[in-house]
Design an enzyme around this catalytic site. Sequence first.
Site, PDB file in Angstrom:
ATOM      1  N   HIS A  34      -8.624   7.982   2.869  1.00 38.65           N
ATOM      2  CA  HIS A  34      -8.053   9.332   2.818  1.00 38.65           C
ATOM      3  C   HIS A  34      -9.161  10.318   2.491  1.00 38.65           C
ATOM      4  O   HIS A  34     -10.116   9.991   1.801  1.00 38.65           O
ATOM      5  CB  HIS A  34      -6.927   9.431   1.779  1.00 38.65           C
ATOM      6  CG  HIS A  34      -7.306   8.926   0.426  1.00 38.65           C
ATOM      7  ND1 HIS A  34      -7.301   7.583   0.114  1.00 38.65           N
ATOM      8  CD2 HIS A  34      -7.728   9.563  -0.680  1.00 38.65           C
ATOM      9  CE1 HIS A  34      -7.686   7.421  -1.137  1.00 38.65           C
ATOM     10  NE2 HIS A  34      -7.969   8.611  -1.651  1.00 38.65           N
TER      11      HIS A  34
ATOM     12  N   HIS B 118      -3.526   1.354   8.345  1.00 44.46           N
ATOM     13  CA  HIS B 118      -4.186   0.913   7.119  1.00 44.46           C
ATOM     14  C   HIS B 118      -5.650   0.590   7.393  1.00 44.46           C
ATOM     15  O   HIS B 118      -5.983  -0.395   8.041  1.00 44.46           O
ATOM     16  CB  HIS B 118      -3.488  -0.305   6.519  1.00 44.46           C
ATOM     17  CG  HIS B 118      -4.071  -0.681   5.185  1.00 44.46           C
ATOM     18  ND1 HIS B 118      -3.705  -0.048   4.013  1.00 44.46           N
ATOM     19  CD2 HIS B 118      -5.035  -1.569   4.843  1.00 44.46           C
ATOM     20  CE1 HIS B 118      -4.406  -0.541   3.009  1.00 44.46           C
ATOM     21  NE2 HIS B 118      -5.222  -1.475   3.481  1.00 44.46           N
TER      22      HIS B 118
ATOM     23  N   CYS C 273       0.841  -1.199   0.000  1.00 41.01           N
ATOM     24  CA  CYS C 273       0.000   0.000   0.000  1.00 41.01           C
ATOM     25  C   CYS C 273       0.881   1.255   0.000  1.00 41.01           C
ATOM     26  O   CYS C 273       1.723   1.432   0.891  1.00 41.01           O
ATOM     27  CB  CYS C 273      -0.910  -0.019   1.224  1.00 41.01           C
ATOM     28  SG  CYS C 273      -1.799   1.513   1.444  1.00 41.01           S
TER      29      CYS C 273
HETATM   30  P1  AMP Z   1      -8.780   8.082  -4.679  1.00 44.12           P
HETATM   31  O1  AMP Z   1      -9.293   7.956  -6.067  1.00 44.12           O
HETATM   32  O2  AMP Z   1      -9.722   8.779  -3.771  1.00 44.12           O
HETATM   33  O3  AMP Z   1      -8.252   6.776  -4.124  1.00 44.12           O
HETATM   34  O4  AMP Z   1      -7.545   9.075  -4.780  1.00 44.12           O
HETATM   35  C1  AMP Z   1      -6.214   8.716  -4.600  1.00 44.12           C
HETATM   36  C2  AMP Z   1      -5.424   9.972  -4.758  1.00 44.12           C
HETATM   37  O5  AMP Z   1      -4.102   9.727  -4.324  1.00 44.12           O
HETATM   38  C3  AMP Z   1      -5.330  10.476  -6.205  1.00 44.12           C
HETATM   39  O6  AMP Z   1      -5.861  11.795  -6.273  1.00 44.12           O
HETATM   40  C4  AMP Z   1      -3.830  10.427  -6.502  1.00 44.12           C
HETATM   41  O7  AMP Z   1      -3.397  11.518  -7.298  1.00 44.12           O
HETATM   42  C5  AMP Z   1      -3.218  10.457  -5.125  1.00 44.12           C
HETATM   43  N1  AMP Z   1      -1.925   9.805  -5.011  1.00 44.12           N
HETATM   44  C6  AMP Z   1      -1.570   8.583  -5.451  1.00 44.12           C
HETATM   45  N2  AMP Z   1      -0.282   8.317  -5.130  1.00 44.12           N
HETATM   46  C7  AMP Z   1       0.179   9.409  -4.462  1.00 44.12           C
HETATM   47  C8  AMP Z   1       1.432   9.758  -3.885  1.00 44.12           C
HETATM   48  N3  AMP Z   1       2.470   8.929  -3.908  1.00 44.12           N
HETATM   49  N4  AMP Z   1       1.538  10.958  -3.287  1.00 44.12           N
HETATM   50  C9  AMP Z   1       0.491  11.813  -3.254  1.00 44.12           C
HETATM   51  N5  AMP Z   1      -0.701  11.538  -3.782  1.00 44.12           N
HETATM   52  C10 AMP Z   1      -0.875  10.356  -4.382  1.00 44.12           C
HETATM   53 ZN    ZN Z   2      -2.301   1.330   3.615  1.00 45.13          ZN
END
Ligand code: AMP
Ligand code: ZN
Length: 109
Positions: free
Chosen positions: A96, A46, A4
């Site tokens: 998140h 998590h 993850c």
């Molecule tokens: P969700 O569709 O709500 O799961 O959104 C996941 C979000 O995480 C997306 O907006 C991605 O751009 C962001 N994301 C994915 N990997 C990273 C990372 N390493 N650092 C910061 N944001 C991330």
């Molecule tokens: Zn996690």
Amino acid sequence: MDNCIFCKIAKKEIPKEFIYEDEDVMVFPDIHPVKPIHLLVVPKKHIVDLLDLDEPLLLEKLHNTLKIVIREKNLSELGYRTVINGGGAQEVPHLHIHLMGPIQPAQTL
Ligand code: AMP
Ligand code: ZN
């Protein structure tokens, strides 16, 4: 969770500049911002999604963290939106809260 990305960020296995951090919660910029301010408020533990969250104290902590960051970024003046995706809507299956702004009242989702 081994694979993850947000767990790896929480364990500092992937370097990330935090806007806010305490023992339970971290806040960092979304890597693909859709607004000038686009932050992710994330429990370090998590937890997959809201259905998986059964700790009222952690929910309260996430809320308090949102309040701190909203004020710090002046989003209470600029307008903001929070989004929590779940189930098949998630790109990252680790709970998140997206915090985005500025948002104008007339803007649609
Ligand atoms: P969700 O569709 O709500 O799961 O959104 C996941 C979000 O995480 C997306 O907006 C991605 O751009 C962001 N994301 C994915 N990997 C990273 C990372 N390493 N650092 C910061 N944001 C991330
Ligand atoms: Zn996690």
